[in-house]
Design a protein around this motif. Structure first.
Motif, PDB file in Angstrom:
ATOM      1  N   UNK A   1     -32.477 -11.704  65.175  1.00  0.00           N
ATOM      2  CA  UNK A   1     -32.794 -13.237  65.504  1.00  0.00           C
ATOM      3  C   UNK A   1     -31.534 -14.103  65.638  1.00  0.00           C
ATOM      4  N   UNK A   2     -31.473 -15.119  66.376  1.00  0.00           N
ATOM      5  CA  UNK A   2     -30.395 -15.749  66.386  1.00  0.00           C
ATOM      6  C   UNK A   2     -30.868 -17.590  66.269  1.00  0.00           C
ATOM      7  N   UNK A   3     -30.009 -18.357  65.290  1.00  0.00           N
ATOM      8  CA  UNK A   3     -30.389 -19.580  65.057  1.00  0.00           C
ATOM      9  C   UNK A   3     -29.501 -20.240  65.790  1.00  0.00           C
ATOM     10  N   UNK A   4     -29.590 -21.440  66.577  1.00  0.00           N
ATOM     11  CA  UNK A   4     -28.778 -22.527  66.854  1.00  0.00           C
ATOM     12  C   UNK A   4     -29.057 -23.725  66.302  1.00  0.00           C
ATOM     13  N   UNK A   5     -28.226 -24.452  65.734  1.00  0.00           N
ATOM     14  CA  UNK A   5     -28.368 -25.788  65.314  1.00  0.00           C
ATOM     15  C   UNK A   5     -27.281 -26.551  65.777  1.00  0.00           C
ATOM     16  N   UNK A   6     -27.609 -27.713  66.638  1.00  0.00           N
ATOM     17  CA  UNK A   6     -26.556 -28.417  67.281  1.00  0.00           C
ATOM     18  C   UNK A   6     -26.743 -29.863  66.857  1.00  0.00           C
TER      19      UNK A   6
END
Length: 399
Positions: free
Chosen positions: A205-210
């Motif tokens: 999994x990859x989590x991106x928070x921007x």
């Protein structure tokens, strides 16, 4: 059957702290989702401006002495901790002209912000001055290593502090900290259509928070967090560039104007233009429009390049979770980039739908759903409960 359910609810209430609160120390807005033990898991929302400033005692004394009206706690928050006084939120911004410093660590302002939010809820809900607290917080990955230090300071600070002239003694019963994006990971995963959801230990999994200040990437391989990164590639970088290309523009004016949509209307440009001379005003409007469009393109290029460099090229990714107001704003650009990884792209819709239906249409109108999804996920992790079904959220909202 009804009696059994009632008994179960009473037992769960007994285990709960008087106040359960999940916090996101957002650089554009402090967010708290909370519930009290006497309102069985009814999530409520508190928003606070992120500004914090240390002020002399006399400044607070004069504010209280000459204050006219009865503002809400969250709009007139001040904290006294060990004879050090802090104006917090809207009070700091309005009364003391505080500018939120994006270069300081979030953890520096986390203590007075936490005390202010706890104090505000205590006033609003009538909790008294002595109660127990279960607290969850989100921190940038770059500051996540300080979570134990933060807990230690909070334990002491909560035991004895003053909020708006009232002394509080709060026992920190439980503490949970996650890196930003952790709430999405904890409660935001969804199954592919027609397929059961894989266990975390079976997926990559990859989590991106921007968000406004930061962009963070978390990479979880077979249940283990193998990469955590935080950069300064938040929305503020684009705002700074626009200010460089224009004259006299401020964040407070630019941000709401830009967030109305990708294309800037002539009406919006008219509001942004400052020149009083007609012949200069049209040129200024074009300058602002060009600056916004050029800065958007430059920011997207920088952000997507950074993401491409940080995601391991060899990794076969099963799911990519995205969150944060800036990510949602550039959804089309990010979707185009991430499609190339062949993974399921999860925009945290399950969390956002629950946020909107729990807190009402005002959240949706103010573009808050995507900014609350992470802390909403943390809130239910803190409770050690699954998300409510959507129909249950609707029932509670309409009750």
């Amino acid at each position: 059957m009804v009696c059994i359910v009632k008994k179960r609810e009473l037992k769960e209430k007994e285990k709960m702290a008087d106040l359960t609160m999940a916090l996101d120390f957002g650089s554009s807005l402090g967010r708290a989702i909370y519930t009290t033990s006497n309102s069985y898991i009814k999530p409520e929302l508190l928003l606070l401006d992120p500004h914090v400033v240390e002020v002399p005692n006399i400044a607070i004394a004069n504010y209280e002495k000459y204050k006219v009206g009865n503002p809400s706690p969250q709009d007139s928050s001040w904290v006294n901790l060990n004879d050090t006084y802090f104006a917090v939120g809207f009070l700091a911004k309005r009364q003391f002209s505080t500018i939120h410093c994006l270069n300081s660590l979030k953890i520096d302002s986390a203590i007075p912000l936490t005390l202010a939010m706890v104090g505000a809820v205590a006033e609003i809900k009538g909790l008294g001055t002595t109660f127990s607290l279960d607290l969850g917080v989100l921190l940038p990955w770059s500051e996540f290593k300080d979570k134990d230090k933060l807990k230690s300071v909070l334990v002491s600070a909560l035991q004895s502090f003053e909020y708006r002239g009232q002394h509080y003694h709060v026992t920190l019963q439980a503490f949970d900290a996650l890196p930003e994006g952790g709430g999405l990971f904890a409660r935001g995963r969804v199954a592919s259509k027609g397929k059961p959801m894989k266990r975390v230990t079976e997926t990559n999994l990859v989590v991106l928070m921007i968000g406004y200040r930061n962009a963070s990437i978390l990479v979880v391989e077979r249940g283990e967090l193998t990469i955590g990164l935080t950069s300064d590639f938040g929305f503020s970088q684009m705002i700074t560039k626009i200010k460089t290309f224009t004259s006299g523009q401020s964040e407070d004016v630019l941000i709401p104007a830009i967030c109305t949509g990708k294309s800037i209307s002539d009406r919006t440009l008219e509001r942004l233009a400052r020149s009083q001379r007609a012949e200069l005003r049209e040129a200024e409007k074009k300058e602002i429009k060009d600056a916004i469009e050029d800065s958007q393109q430059e920011y997207v290029a920088t952000l997507t390049n950074w993401i491409s460099q940080q995601i391991p090229p060899h990794l076969e990714i099963d799911e990519i979770l995205l969150g944060g107001g800036t990510a949602k704003y550039f959804k089309r650009n990010l979707t185009t980039l991430l499609k190339s990884y062949g993974a399921q792209i999860n925009w945290s819709q399950s969390l956002e739908k629950r946020v909107v239906q729990t807190f009402g249409n005002e959240v949706s109108k103010n573009y808050l759903a995507s900014r609350l999804a992470d802390v909403y996920g943390l809130f239910y992790r803190l409770l050690k409960k699954p998300l409510p079904r959507l129909k249950e959220v609707v029932t509670r909202e309409s009750a």
